[in-house]
Design an enzyme around this catalytic site. Sequence first.
Site, PDB file in Angstrom:
ATOM      1  N   ALA A  16       4.244 -15.395 -11.640  1.00  0.00           N
ATOM      2  CA  ALA A  16       3.486 -16.573 -11.193  1.00  0.00           C
ATOM      3  C   ALA A  16       3.612 -16.855  -9.705  1.00  0.00           C
ATOM      4  CB  ALA A  16       3.928 -17.800 -11.996  1.00  0.00           C
ATOM      5  N   MET A  20      -0.343 -11.855  -6.205  1.00  0.00           N
ATOM      6  CA  MET A  20      -1.476 -11.909  -7.130  1.00  0.00           C
ATOM      7  C   MET A  20      -1.316 -13.033  -8.146  1.00  0.00           C
ATOM      8  SD  MET A  20      -3.971  -9.921  -6.476  1.00  0.00           S
ATOM      9  CE  MET A  20      -4.799  -9.905  -8.073  1.00  0.00           C
ATOM     10  N   THR A 117      -0.865  -5.283 -13.430  1.00  0.00           N
ATOM     11  CA  THR A 117       0.237  -4.480 -12.915  1.00  0.00           C
ATOM     12  C   THR A 117      -0.069  -3.011 -13.122  1.00  0.00           C
ATOM     13  OG1 THR A 117       1.733  -6.244 -13.623  1.00  0.00           O
ATOM     14  CG2 THR A 117       2.738  -4.142 -13.008  1.00  0.00           C
ATOM     15  N   HIS A 172      -2.071   0.470   1.037  1.00  0.00           N
ATOM     16  CA  HIS A 172      -1.644  -0.834   0.528  1.00  0.00           C
ATOM     17  C   HIS A 172      -0.527  -1.404   1.405  1.00  0.00           C
ATOM     18  CE1 HIS A 172      -3.802   0.307  -3.155  1.00  0.00           C
ATOM     19  NE2 HIS A 172      -3.723  -0.959  -3.506  1.00  0.00           N
ATOM     20  N   HIS A 173      -0.239  -2.682   1.172  1.00  0.00           N
ATOM     21  CA  HIS A 173       0.888  -3.346   1.822  1.00  0.00           C
ATOM     22  C   HIS A 173       2.192  -2.660   1.430  1.00  0.00           C
ATOM     23  CE1 HIS A 173       1.846  -5.237  -2.074  1.00  0.00           C
ATOM     24  NE2 HIS A 173       0.522  -5.278  -2.225  1.00  0.00           N
ATOM     25  N   LYS A 176       4.219  -2.888  -2.195  1.00  0.00           N
ATOM     26  CA  LYS A 176       3.729  -2.298  -3.448  1.00  0.00           C
ATOM     27  C   LYS A 176       4.747  -1.279  -3.951  1.00  0.00           C
ATOM     28  CE  LYS A 176      -0.290  -0.070  -5.570  1.00  0.00           C
ATOM     29  NZ  LYS A 176      -0.244  -1.011  -6.716  1.00  0.00           N
TER      30      LYS A 176
END
Length: 283
Positions: A16, A20, A117, A172-173, A176
């Site tokens: 949460a 994302m 995910t 990607h960042h 990841k």
Amino acid sequence: MTTNLMKSIPVIVAGALGRMGAEVIKAVHASKSCHLVGAIETAKEKEGNDVGLELGLEALELPLTTDFEGCLCAISQSSSSSGTGSSPVLVDFTHPSVVYEHTRAAIAYGIHPVIGTTGLSSEEINDLIEFSEKASIGGAIIPNFSVGMVLLQQAAAAAARFYDHVELTELHHNMKADAPSGTCIKTAEFLEELGKDFNHPQIEENESLVGSRGGLRESGLRIHSVRLPGLVAHQEVLFGAEGETYTLRHDTIDRSAYMPGVLLVIRKVESLGGVVYGLERIL
């Protein structure tokens, strides 16, 4: 319970407070078709804190919990006892090391999994599809919730009919955890559905630095992964032929781009007969 709430889809978000997960919380909170009933996070120091206040929203009177199965069990029992309204949905943006167990647990509790995910193996995906079909629980494993990415993948599959040489790069960042990305693997699978081999070697190659030519799939496709701060999610498919190249690229500038796809899947997942793999199966 009001009539509107009974018609609304109850949603649990795992991860949460992640990048994302936080976007999903905000999208669900703003949506008229679903409402938040659970917020799961691994940070024990946040246990019991109001998830809305943690994300800079108004107080949602929903405490964060680190008890994944306990949360699923309580919501499953509550849904069964009420006997009204829509079935609960789990949206998971957590970590490759736990996503298989999370998905299987959701199915076991009668909760529809919507999995963002990445990192699941083909064997794990097939097992989850089979398990969900036996349980008659609809779900979705979605490597990428962007409609633009689906369009890129379909365009790449069409172009692969005419090109024998192609390489894929995903960027990607640097937070990841898995490489290559599940989205890029899904793109490669689209191309491989043609049943052809790619990139037949023209010379005997020699890597002075192991891995510099990227990861090699059985089909001959090569995937290159880049991880840098400042990136969000990007993918490039580069085709080559005599005298020309053809490039397809998709760039995600902000994670809010995924939210229409997430909400669409949440609304449709209950009607599915089992777990499906890929957003194109729902669009």
